[in-house]
Design an enzyme around this catalytic site. Structure first.
Site, PDB file in Angstrom:
ATOM      1  N   HIS A 162       0.821   9.304  -3.449  1.00 42.35           N
ATOM      2  CA  HIS A 162       0.018  10.524  -3.571  1.00 42.35           C
ATOM      3  C   HIS A 162       0.232  11.426  -2.355  1.00 42.35           C
ATOM      4  O   HIS A 162       0.397  10.929  -1.231  1.00 42.35           O
ATOM      5  CB  HIS A 162      -1.467  10.174  -3.677  1.00 42.35           C
ATOM      6  N   ASP A 165       1.662   2.342  -3.189  1.00 43.36           N
ATOM      7  CA  ASP A 165       1.405   2.560  -4.611  1.00 43.36           C
ATOM      8  C   ASP A 165       2.557   3.264  -5.332  1.00 43.36           C
ATOM      9  O   ASP A 165       2.467   3.532  -6.531  1.00 43.36           O
ATOM     10  CB  ASP A 165       0.080   3.316  -4.826  1.00 43.36           C
ATOM     11  N   ASP A 193       3.008   7.070   0.830  1.00 41.69           N
ATOM     12  CA  ASP A 193       2.092   6.800  -0.285  1.00 41.69           C
ATOM     13  C   ASP A 193       2.533   7.650  -1.482  1.00 41.69           C
ATOM     14  O   ASP A 193       3.081   8.740  -1.308  1.00 41.69           O
ATOM     15  CB  ASP A 193       0.671   7.183   0.137  1.00 41.69           C
ATOM     16  N   HIS A 220      -6.389  11.212   1.993  1.00 39.80           N
ATOM     17  CA  HIS A 220      -6.942  12.295   1.161  1.00 39.80           C
ATOM     18  C   HIS A 220      -8.144  12.994   1.813  1.00 39.80           C
ATOM     19  O   HIS A 220      -8.588  14.025   1.298  1.00 39.80           O
ATOM     20  CB  HIS A 220      -7.377  11.761  -0.207  1.00 39.80           C
TER      21      HIS A 220
HETATM   22 ZN   LIG Z   1      -2.004   6.663  -3.013  1.00 44.59          ZN
END
Ligand SMILES: [Zn+2]
Length: 307
Positions: free
Chosen positions: A165, A244, A163, A126
């Site tokens: 995200h 995740d 991931d 991120h």
């Molecule tokens: Zn994540």
């Protein structure tokens, strides 16, 4: 040929307060399960060096590096956003997490190992060029990929990000740099809340709805990542290995199974063996249900070792 396993004690000291899901136990539980499965002794262990300012500055402006360093608290926690905090050990951990990717890149490029796994935190995907966010301070995988391009003279590297995200930071950093192919699956809608679409031959974004499950994940990877990877013919593969998307993880609802991580690792290994002399550098990103994280990460590492 052995797989390198890179970590550093500082990665266990970084903490963002009681109850925070991005916690030190995440990397310990992976090592514990490697011991239990008797895989630990077959890995080639290295301590992560610090990334240098020059290595970080390939992907972050010096003002960002100085800003993070300036926030580092002598005691207590310094807050970057409500979920992203620095304790007195965070800066050291972040430098080691990025440096792990530099060492991993050097090890696979030297031929000493074909694959490397960086068991590090804080995570990185991120972290944008000028913005720490979402538990991330420096973009570890981007620092590694930029090192491959600039120090080793590669002209094509791929980043695979499974991931749950979106790896907004990695896409921000390499946007428009055609030497990098980024392939991502992510739940949408979900943090960070954007769905930037794809750029043919450069960014392959595969948003998946909540509840998508294994079949939708494997279909996206097979039908969208695979042809892009075959056309691009990467010289080195990076993996932003977040776990995740697992069904047991409370932070999202993509509902993958442990076996999906073995499957996608085999797919990456096949591409690496065909185009990249087997070279893969994988780095821990998310994954917050500790037993699912350990099982998934060890399934991934096991396939890096055998694939
Ligand atoms: Zn994540």
């Amino acid at each position: 040929m052995p797989v390198a396993f890179i970590t550093h004690p500082a990665c266990r000291l970084h903490q963002m307060g009681p109850g925070h899901p991005e916690q030190p136990a995440r990397i310990d539980i992976i090592e514990d399960l490697l011991h239990k499965r008797q895989l630990h002794d077959f890995l080639k262990h290295h301590e992560a060096p610090r990334a240098s300012v020059e290595q970080l500055a390939r992907v972050h402006p010096r003002s960002h590096i100085e800003y993070i360093a300036s926030l580092s608290p002598a005691e207590g926690l310094a807050r970057i956003d409500p979920d992203t905090l620095m304790c007195p050990d965070t800066l050291e951990a972040a430098l080691r997490a990025a440096g792990a990717n530099v060492l991993a890149t050097d090890l696979v490029m030297s031929g000493e190992v074909r694959r490397a796994f960086c068991n590090v935190r804080p995570p990185g995907h991120h972290a944008e060029r000028s913005q720490a966010m979402g538990f991330c301070f420096f973009n570890n995988v981007a620092v590694g990929a930029a090192h491959a391009l600039e120090a080793h003279g590669l002209s094509r590297v791929a980043v695979l990000d499974f991931d749950v995200h979106l790896g907004n930071g990695t896409e921000d950093i390499f946007k428009g740099d055609r030497r990098v192919l980024i392939c991502s699956t992510f739940q949408y809608p979900l943090y960070p809340g954007t769905n930037p679409g794809s750029v043919p031959g450069h960014i392959v974004n595969c948003p998946l709805p909540p509840g998508a499950g294994s079949e939708a994940f494997r279909k996206a990877v097979s039908e969208q990542w695979l042809p892009a990877l075959e056309a691009f013919a990467p010289q080195l593969l990076y993996i932003s290995a977040g776990f995740d998307a697992h069904a047991a993880d409370d932070l999202a609802e993509l509902r993958l199974a442990t076996a999906d991580y073995a499957w996608v690792t085999d797919l990456a290994s096949g591409i690496a063996d065909r185009f990249a002399q087997g070279r893969i550098v994988s780095t821990l990103e998310g994954g917050y249900d500790l037993p699912a994280l350990a099982a998934s990460a060890v399934a991934h590492i096991d396939r890096l070792m055998t694939g």
